[in-house]
Write a protein that holds these residues in place. Structure first.
Motif, PDB file in Angstrom:
ATOM      1  N   ALA A  24      51.934  43.182  33.845  1.00  4.83           N
ATOM      2  CA  ALA A  24      52.297  43.055  35.287  1.00  4.83           C
ATOM      3  C   ALA A  24      52.790  44.048  35.683  1.00  4.83           C
ATOM      4  N   ALA A  25      53.812  44.770  35.282  1.00  4.62           N
ATOM      5  CA  ALA A  25      54.525  45.700  35.850  1.00  4.62           C
ATOM      6  C   ALA A  25      53.925  46.981  36.173  1.00  4.62           C
ATOM      7  N   ARG A  26      52.825  47.245  35.293  1.00  4.52           N
ATOM      8  CA  ARG A  26      51.826  48.327  35.438  1.00  4.52           C
ATOM      9  C   ARG A  26      51.015  47.818  36.706  1.00  4.52           C
ATOM     10  N   MET A  27      50.269  46.655  36.760  1.00  5.55           N
ATOM     11  CA  MET A  27      49.646  46.254  37.780  1.00  5.55           C
ATOM     12  C   MET A  27      50.246  46.326  39.175  1.00  5.55           C
ATOM     13  N   ARG A  28      51.699  45.915  39.255  1.00  5.71           N
ATOM     14  CA  ARG A  28      52.420  46.124  40.413  1.00  5.71           C
ATOM     15  C   ARG A  28      52.489  47.531  40.720  1.00  5.71           C
ATOM     16  N   ALA A  29      52.659  48.318  39.953  1.00  5.30           N
ATOM     17  CA  ALA A  29      52.783  49.722  40.295  1.00  5.30           C
ATOM     18  C   ALA A  29      51.422  50.524  40.619  1.00  5.30           C
ATOM     19  N   GLU A  75      63.862  44.482  32.800  1.00  2.60           N
ATOM     20  CA  GLU A  75      62.689  43.726  33.300  1.00  2.60           C
ATOM     21  C   GLU A  75      61.502  43.512  32.514  1.00  2.60           C
TER      22      GLU A  75
END
Length: 78
Positions: A24-29, A75
């Motif tokens: 999810a963090a990768r996709m947001r980035a 996070e």
């Protein structure tokens, strides 16, 4: 007492949850797995196994992933 080779089910579930948080963090980035793996100086298949919850990551690797994604480690592991 030696630890068995298999992790308890709750540990496997938590590892998968960690992978989901990383994804999810990768996709947001807006980054690809390849880009994150490159920033962490690791092979993409190894990164993929962590993100999919199929492999455990060392603390050092989690620090590198969090840094590559530009997020605090907390996070990812909350």
């Amino acid at each position: 007492m030696p630890r068995s080779t298999e992790s308890p089910d709750w540990v496997v579930a938590r590892r998968r949850q960690l992978g989901e948080q990383i994804r999810a963090a990768r996709m947001r980035a807006g980054l690809t797995q390849e880009a994150v793996a490159h920033r962490c100086q690791m092979e993409r298949p190894n990164y993929n196994r962590i993100e999919q919850g199929h492999a455990s990551a060392t603390a050092d690797t989690l620090f590198l992933i969090a840094d590559a994604l530009g997020v605090p480690l907390a996070e990812l592991v909350r």
